[in-house]
Design a protein around this motif. Sequence first.
Motif, PDB file in Angstrom:
ATOM      1  N   UNK A 297      42.256  40.610 132.300  1.00  0.00           N
ATOM      2  CA  UNK A 297      43.148  41.114 131.310  1.00  0.00           C
ATOM      3  C   UNK A 297      42.714  41.054 130.089  1.00  0.00           C
ATOM      4  N   UNK A 298      42.292  41.999 129.256  1.00  0.00           N
ATOM      5  CA  UNK A 298      41.637  41.808 127.951  1.00  0.00           C
ATOM      6  C   UNK A 298      42.420  42.557 126.899  1.00  0.00           C
ATOM      7  N   UNK A 299      43.417  43.529 127.485  1.00  0.00           N
ATOM      8  CA  UNK A 299      44.262  44.322 126.529  1.00  0.00           C
ATOM      9  C   UNK A 299      43.332  45.616 126.291  1.00  0.00           C
ATOM     10  N   UNK A 300      43.883  46.514 125.369  1.00  0.00           N
ATOM     11  CA  UNK A 300      43.197  47.762 124.963  1.00  0.00           C
ATOM     12  C   UNK A 300      42.404  47.475 123.588  1.00  0.00           C
ATOM     13  N   UNK A 301      41.254  47.633 123.634  1.00  0.00           N
ATOM     14  CA  UNK A 301      40.662  47.536 122.496  1.00  0.00           C
ATOM     15  C   UNK A 301      40.899  48.556 121.327  1.00  0.00           C
ATOM     16  N   UNK A 302      41.175  48.402 120.032  1.00  0.00           N
ATOM     17  CA  UNK A 302      41.323  49.373 119.050  1.00  0.00           C
ATOM     18  C   UNK A 302      40.347  49.393 117.954  1.00  0.00           C
ATOM     19  N   UNK A 303      40.067  50.538 117.448  1.00  0.00           N
ATOM     20  CA  UNK A 303      38.991  50.843 116.238  1.00  0.00           C
ATOM     21  C   UNK A 303      39.130  49.880 115.059  1.00  0.00           C
ATOM     22  N   UNK A 304      37.978  49.884 114.473  1.00  0.00           N
ATOM     23  CA  UNK A 304      38.111  49.141 113.098  1.00  0.00           C
ATOM     24  C   UNK A 304      39.143  49.646 112.249  1.00  0.00           C
ATOM     25  N   UNK A 305      39.153  51.263 112.479  1.00  0.00           N
ATOM     26  CA  UNK A 305      39.856  51.889 111.467  1.00  0.00           C
ATOM     27  C   UNK A 305      41.604  51.624 111.371  1.00  0.00           C
ATOM     28  N   UNK A 306      41.823  50.898 112.811  1.00  0.00           N
ATOM     29  CA  UNK A 306      42.982  50.815 113.002  1.00  0.00           C
ATOM     30  C   UNK A 306      43.277  49.420 112.593  1.00  0.00           C
ATOM     31  N   UNK A 307      42.364  48.270 113.169  1.00  0.00           N
ATOM     32  CA  UNK A 307      42.755  46.984 112.460  1.00  0.00           C
ATOM     33  C   UNK A 307      42.704  46.594 111.325  1.00  0.00           C
ATOM     34  N   UNK A 308      41.867  47.706 110.391  1.00  0.00           N
ATOM     35  CA  UNK A 308      41.985  47.504 109.097  1.00  0.00           C
ATOM     36  C   UNK A 308      43.423  47.665 108.435  1.00  0.00           C
ATOM     37  N   UNK A 309      44.187  48.019 109.212  1.00  0.00           N
ATOM     38  CA  UNK A 309      45.886  48.128 108.642  1.00  0.00           C
ATOM     39  C   UNK A 309      46.688  46.914 109.400  1.00  0.00           C
ATOM     40  N   UNK A 310      46.124  46.074 110.114  1.00  0.00           N
ATOM     41  CA  UNK A 310      46.793  45.092 110.667  1.00  0.00           C
ATOM     42  C   UNK A 310      47.735  44.259 109.857  1.00  0.00           C
TER      43      UNK A 310
END
Length: 378
Positions: free
Chosen positions: A162-175
Amino acid sequence: MTKTRPILLAAGGTGGHLFPATALAQELGRRGYVVELATDERAEKYDSDFPARAVHRIPSATIAGRSPMDLARTFARLGFGFMRAIGLLLRVRPAVVIGFGGYPTLPPIIAARTLRIPTAIHEQNAVMGRANRLLSRFVNRIALSFSPTKHLDPKAEERAILTGTPVRDAVLAYRNVPYAPPDPVGRLLLLVFGGSQGAQFFSEVMPPALMALPSPLRWRLTIVQQAREEDLERLTSLYKEAEIAAHVAPFFHDLPERMATSQLVIARSGASTVAELMAIGRPCLLVPLPHALDNDQLENATRLQEGGGGWCIRQNELTPEHLAQELQRLFTSPEVLAGAAAKAKALATPDAVAKLADLVEELARGKRVGVEDASAPA
């Protein structure tokens, strides 16, 4: 320092498959790996910014009919794709081949198995896709986004992680951008998107739903909506007539930023969409794609709803009147929206890409291969 042999990623040519592949490519690049991508012709809209040394088009086909002629065409094209993939792997010599679902992953993964190259697949949905279901029988490792995942062969469970779904840097920038719920007199910021079929349905249901809102809400509303080219002029005219501030376009390259600035999102429930909404932490009303073979979007939306991060409404139940009632309820309940935003964010797996990259490195180093006869040709 660049690692000696590249990593080949294989993904279907849609955003749902390419976005998590993009996230992994970014992380592997940070770790010193060269990445190449194998995909199909549909990827042209997404792969121009893909962080890869090269992008290769591999012929593939989806089983679209059951007649002997349809099946013959499909398997002939997949066979041609397999031979092209063999040539590609012999030329590129990747250390590992990672598949992200869709029928375009079949030729590269099967070719890698034939050439004794370590393989893994990543399943983004709560339901194992048909291509991944087939490949799970012989790949070395299987990375999952949900536990449990429907249709995962029990014999493959020992090779799954179980890893989860990777999200792009452009998304994580707004976490870490905090959610701003509506205030009693401020603007109401609504984002609507959802692929070609989602765009068509939303173009039909959104205008009458928004026109049914009370004037004080309607005048405060700003909608950003994805729509097909043929619907742009009609939608723009309808929103102007209803005195609704609107930005309508066929595609938004800055979608993560628009998610972060929205107070409510209405969308389909593809795996990448759900993962990105959770990563940023935004409340959402999800409308799963109907008539899907495996109801994967319904499963994704249901898991998010069960976690309190949003609401799932089936398309056949989402009349303009129903949607107007939901919008009025939510926009006049900022505490409800804020609670859903917090719960959506808590459901995210922000280190999913690191977990998946760790798995790739294990395979590249030859550790925990996971298939007893991995050294034998398929």
